[in-house]
Design an enzyme around this catalytic site. Structure first.
Site, short mmCIF file in Angstrom:
data_model
loop_
_atom_site.label_atom_id
_atom_site.label_comp_id
_atom_site.label_asym_id
_atom_site.label_seq_id
_atom_site.Cartn_x
_atom_site.Cartn_y
_atom_site.Cartn_z
N GLU A 65 0.83 -1.21 0.00
CA GLU A 65 0.00 0.00 0.00
C GLU A 65 0.86 1.26 0.00
O GLU A 65 1.82 1.38 0.76
CB GLU A 65 -0.92 0.06 1.22
N ASP A 130 9.23 5.86 14.77
CA ASP A 130 9.05 7.29 14.48
C ASP A 130 9.43 8.06 15.74
O ASP A 130 8.82 7.87 16.81
CB ASP A 130 7.60 7.56 14.10
N ASP A 132 9.87 11.87 17.16
CA ASP A 132 9.49 13.25 16.85
C ASP A 132 9.97 14.17 17.97
O ASP A 132 9.74 13.90 19.15
CB ASP A 132 7.97 13.34 16.71
#
Length: 443
Positions: A65, A130, A132
């Site tokens: 995807e 991830d 951040d």
């Protein structure tokens, strides 16, 4: 392709210096068609996501995807492509300002509406992380929110070093790609075959192993227990190398009364807190001097009372509170979670999401990462014959088949990606050969 004024996006010929090619978010719609047609490294990118040349690998690519974010925040999910040519054509048609990569599904995602609930499901995906900078807002003084600077970027260096060591040495992963997010963080793609096939439960277990900072609005979110796990000890080895310069000098964590109160709340002994509070607030000593006094006080109390284990690790807990990697758990544990793709462009900064050389983390400068404006200018400059020539007119057809990132500063970062890709594909080729041999019954 028309010659583009990279500063304004106007379709006219102009002569500008590199210093004039500063990124302007308003020019992004004009720059993206150039970027996707001439600069985006489709060849290496698709080789990565194909994981070799077996029929299984080709099937995996067509079941992968992709999602696109278009202008005006239009979000398009469940995109899939049979091969590189299809992906390339669609990106050049839609010119998304963001690309996300998702899981490999049981069926091509573009056909997801043809299948009943339960039959269309995510099967495999890279183990991703991830990190951040906004998650560190409670412990950094120099910046807040989406803003970063060289001072607080040290937190990303620490995170990369801590996690990379653990992923390679504690879990035995070999194929790890670190990528700058384009603005304020970093992404990690663990691409080993055993990582791509991990269950959601296994992914959660790995994230739990790598995490230490407790969630919620707790004043104290790190509490060490004996024996201190080897993983935490290794983390401390990394943090200690940065603590003096980062914690005590650039962040100056004990520089004023408010900072002092914040740090002292992390010490679990009221007597030590009161003593140090009076001492610090009655003197003009530096953070370095105050930190030394804090450590001495905790050590003194512990030496008088060996049962006071909490005080023993107080200084180390403060260091970890301020520097330990903070992971987005949901990104890592969900097989069907999407993550921003390498080499896409951050629309706010214009910077490309480039690979980070883990062996030279300390030299990586997020502010030196090329912007789409700069890359487009470099391509145009290197290929125009006259002021009125366009790239399409000045570049031979065969030369245009090879994307022109090699003529830009993106090539410097592609060397990191090529090294990662070469090692990854060598192992996948060996795996495919072994599987083929087993199917034939050759032992």
């Amino acid at each position: 392709m028309p010659v583009v004024d990279l500063d304004t996006g106007d379709n006219h010929s102009t002569s500008i210096g590199l210093s004039d090619a500063a990124y302007d978010a308003g020019s992004l719609p004009s720059l993206l068609p150039i970027y996707y047609k001439y600069i985006f490294p489709f060849g290496p990118y698709c080789k990565w996501l194909q994981y070799g040349s077996s029929s299984t690998s080709r099937s995996e690519f067509s079941h992968r995807e992709f999602s696109f974010t278009l202008q005006n925040d239009i979000y398009v999910r469940y995109q899939s492509f049979t091969n590189q040519q299809e992906l390339e054509k669609e990106l050049q048609r839609m010119n998304p300002c963001k690309i996300d990569i998702g899981a490999i599904y049981s069926h091509p995602p573009k056909d997801h509406n043809k299948f009943h609930s339960g039959t269309f499901k995510a099967l495999t995906k890279e183990l991703v992380f991830d990190i951040d900078m906004t998650d560190y807002d409670d412990v950094r003084k120099c910046c807040q929110g989406a803003e970063i600077c060289i001072k607080c970027w040290t937190l990303m260096k620490i995170a990369i070093k801590v996690l990379h060591r653990a992923l390679t040495e504690d879990f035995g992963f070999s194929h790890i790609l670190w990528v700058y997010s384009g603005r304020r963080g970093v992404h990690c793609w663990v691409c080993d075959s055993k990582a791509r096939t991990l269950s959601a439960h296994a992914r959660s277990a790995i994230v739990e192993y790598l995490s230490l900072i407790q969630g919620g609005n707790l004043e104290k979110r790190v509490a060490l227990k004996e024996p201190v796990h080897p993983y935490i000890r290794n983390c401390l080895d990394v943090v200690k190398t940065y603590w003096l310069e980062y914690g005590l000098k650039t962040q100056d964590i004990l520089g004023n009364d408010n900072d002092v109160d914040k740090v002292l709340k992390l010490i679990p002994d009221a007597n030590i807190r009161d003593e140090l509070s009076k001492d610090f607030k009655s003197s003009s000593s530096s953070s370095i001097e105050r930190w030394s006094k804090l450590r001495e006080s905790c050590s003194k109390v512990f030496n008088l009372d060996k049962k006071n284990r909490k005080v023993k690790y107080a200084a180390l807990e403060i260091m970890l509170e301020y520097c330990f990697p903070r992971l987005d758990v949901n990104v890592s544990k969900g097989v069907n979670h999407l993550l921003k793709s390498p080499f896409c462009v951050h629309p706010k900064t214009g910077r490309v999401c480039v690979p980070i050389d883990v062996e030279n983390v300390d030299s990586f400068d997020p502010f030196d990462v090329p912007t789409i404006s700069e890359l487009c200018f470099q391509v145009e400059k290197n290929n125009e014959k006259t002021a009125g020539d366009s790239i399409a007119e000045s570049t031979p057809k065969k030369a245009r088949v090879c994307h022109l990132y090699k003529k830009t500063r993106l090539q410097d970062y592609m060397l990191v990606f090529d090294k990662f890709l070469s090692k990854l594909l060598q192992e996948d080729c060996k795996t495919n050969a072994i599987e083929a041999s087993d199917l034939k019954g050759d032992f």
